[in-house]
Design an enzyme around this catalytic site. Structure first.
Site, PDB file in Angstrom:
ATOM      1  N   LEU A  58      68.728  99.580  49.779  1.00  0.00           N
ATOM      2  CA  LEU A  58      67.544 100.418  49.949  1.00  0.00           C
ATOM      3  C   LEU A  58      66.257  99.614  49.910  1.00  0.00           C
ATOM      4  CD1 LEU A  58      68.521 103.486  47.702  1.00  0.00           C
ATOM      5  CD2 LEU A  58      68.547 103.364  50.193  1.00  0.00           C
ATOM      6  N   GLY A 112      63.098  93.063  46.169  1.00  0.00           N
ATOM      7  CA  GLY A 112      61.842  92.481  45.723  1.00  0.00           C
ATOM      8  C   GLY A 112      62.111  91.200  44.967  1.00  0.00           C
ATOM      9  N   GLY A 159      64.334  92.027  41.740  1.00  0.00           N
ATOM     10  CA  GLY A 159      65.580  92.769  41.797  1.00  0.00           C
ATOM     11  C   GLY A 159      65.794  93.430  43.135  1.00  0.00           C
ATOM     12  N   ASP A 214      53.328 103.587  33.907  1.00  0.00           N
ATOM     13  CA  ASP A 214      53.308 103.032  35.265  1.00  0.00           C
ATOM     14  C   ASP A 214      53.315 104.151  36.301  1.00  0.00           C
ATOM     15  OD1 ASP A 214      53.121 100.997  37.068  1.00  0.00           O
ATOM     16  OD2 ASP A 214      55.260 100.545  37.126  1.00  0.00           O
TER      17      ASP A 214
END
Length: 503
Positions: free
Chosen positions: A36, A39, A42, A152
């Protein structure tokens, strides 16, 4: 057919030595379907949970630089596992990767994140933005009741599915009692002024939610408050696009002083609910559907381009000079199913095919005794003199009756002899019909409809098919034209040399 895995996935989950045709698993339970996203820290995989009847899940593998960081991340995700709320992405499982990292199994949300929506739309209506923020405030209220601070909140972590908004990514979450010695995690633009001092609490989540609302309505982040700011700053576009009430709410959420900031999520929900209209959920659902179709189109175009690059020369015999009406993918008149979206193709508009098969609904020549696509018989084998071979599409001859054959006929239209076809350059074979296919690019076999790539098939067709009935009801002549309604202006692969065939 097994998906192709990047080196990062292989290294993180210890999948070295796996055969190309072998099925890859995470922890012997989660079958990998496709990647999917990736980065620097991960990767995220779409997997099927074999322990839950193949339920789709998202497995997020995180590279941890040290054992201490690994233990810290694992602790935070274990805390997040007790969160169960419709507006929060559920954490289902956690584990340790073989190569210095951890993985987190998350609920799979079949929809875009808010960043993707804003990239496509630039900004959204204030009532739709208020509906999204109202739902996120519900999820944050549940987290705060569980003594957790998200830390976040940003568009990257807001996922939309239908008319539902969900908040995800709890890697930065922390218990409220630890807020005084917390490490700063907030993304610039969504971080309140007190985050620079390492003090973050529920007020910080409220500030980030206000910044998200400001971005959704105006297309811009709010101005960054200075170190000595005493009053909130917002863009003049907020009043222009959202009105006075939206501006007032944003100022309450973006106040630089935590003590004067509106931080009670119950009250924030009520303020956002006052901006929501009766049709806001319908507008949100239509917005998500529109973005999903654009994403689907972009994904198909990427596969078409890779298909051309890898199999352009080998696929010249296909003669892909038609397009599927549903997904606009290149198809050939020898196909029964669109290899990209799986739609049933019915070629009936050509004058040389005046009738159609009652079983598969494909076009038939008036002289054929057998449907060459499904094998249905419609009469006795005609005499050799009545078999017409003048059509340029006849490229071979039946070995049993010497009758002319077109490319990709599964049966001889004159005597019913069965055939399979091999395309040079394609080594994969469809398990359903035996034809050679590009399984790593096709979602479906174009000749029998067999699912070749489970991930592509899952991604490709559901949203397209959901709109099919409505579009066809408004399209004149759809009952006779079917999915072969438009010829491409330019053939993608040029001329059609003879296609090799195998019995």
């Amino acid at each position: 057919m097994a998906p192709r895995l990047t080196q990062q996935v292989v290294d993180l989950f210890g999948l070295e030595g796996l055969d190309e045709d072998s099925t890859a698993y995470v922890d012997d339970r989660y079958r990998i379907l496709r990647t999917l996203g990736e980065g620097a820290f991960g990767t995220v995989l779409l997997c099927a949970d074999e322990g839950k009847q193949g339920r789709l899940v998202a497995v997020k593998g995180l590279v941890s630089p040290s054992p201490t960081c690994q233990r810290s991340l694992m602790h935070e995700f274990v805390n997040a596992r007790r969160l169960r709320h419709p507006q929060l992405v559920s954490v289902l499982d956690t584990g340790v990767c073989p190569r210095r990292g951890i993985y987190v199994v998350l609920e799979y949300v079949d929809g875009p994140d808010l960043v993707t929506v804003l990239d496509e739309e630039d900004r959204i209506d204030v009532d739709v933005a208020a509906e999204i923020c109202r739902q996120i405030a519900r999820g944050l209220s549940h987290m705060h009741r569980q003594d957790l601070v998200h830390r976040d909140v940003k568009p990257d972590n807001v996922y939309l599915e239908g008319a539902t908004a969900k908040l995800g990514d709890f890697g930065a979450s922390r218990a409220r009692k630890q807020q005084g010695r917390a490490t700063v995690i907030f993304t610039p633009g969504y971080a309140p002024p007190e985050a620079q001092r390492g003090t973050v609490g529920v007020e910080a989540d409220a500030y980030a939610l206000g910044a998200l609302f400001h971005l959704a309505v105006t297309g811009r982040l709010p101005p960054t408050p200075g170190p000595r700011s005493r009053s909130p700053r917002v863009s003049p576009l907020l009043r222009r696009y959202g009105g006075a009430r939206a501006e007032q709410l944003a100022r309450r959420l973006l106040h630089p002083k935590p003590t004067q900031r509106l931080s009670d999520m119950q009250r924030i929900q009520q303020r956002f609910a006052a901006l929501v209209r009766s049709n806001s959920r319908r507008k949100l659902r239509e917005l998500v559907e529109r973005v999903n179709l654009k994403r689907q189109r972009a994904h198909l175009e990427k596969r078409w381009a890779e298909f051309e690059q890898r199999f352009g020369e080998a696929m010249r015999p296909f003669g892909l000079d038609w397009v599927c009406v549903e997904c606009r993918g290149p198809v050939s008149e020898g196909m029964l199913f669109c290899p990209w979206c799986g739609d049933l193709l019915r070629f009936r508009s050509d004058a040389s095919f005046p009738r159609y098969c009652q079983r598969c609904e494909h076009g038939l020549h008036e002289a054929w005794a057998v449907c060459p696509w499904c094998g249905e018989r419609y009469g006795a084998t005609p005499a050799p003199g009545t078999r017409r071979a003048r059509d340029r599409r006849y490229e071979d001859h039946c070995q049993a009756c010497s009758g002319p054959l077109m490319r990709y006929m599964s049966f001889c239209p004159w005597c019913g002899e069965g055939y399979t076809w091999h395309t040079p350059g394609m080594e994969e074979t469809c398990p359903g019909c035996g034809f050679s296919v590009a399984g790593e690019l096709f979602g479906y076999c174009p000749f029998c409809g067999e699912v070749l790539n489970e991930a592509f098939a899952q991604q490709a067709s559901e949203r397209i098919h959901s709109l099919k009935a409505g579009r066809r009801s408004r399209r004149s002549g759809a009952a006779t034209r079917g999915a072969w309604g438009q010829r491409r202006r330019h053939a993608r692969f040029g001329a059609d040399p003879r296609l090799s065939r195998s019995r």
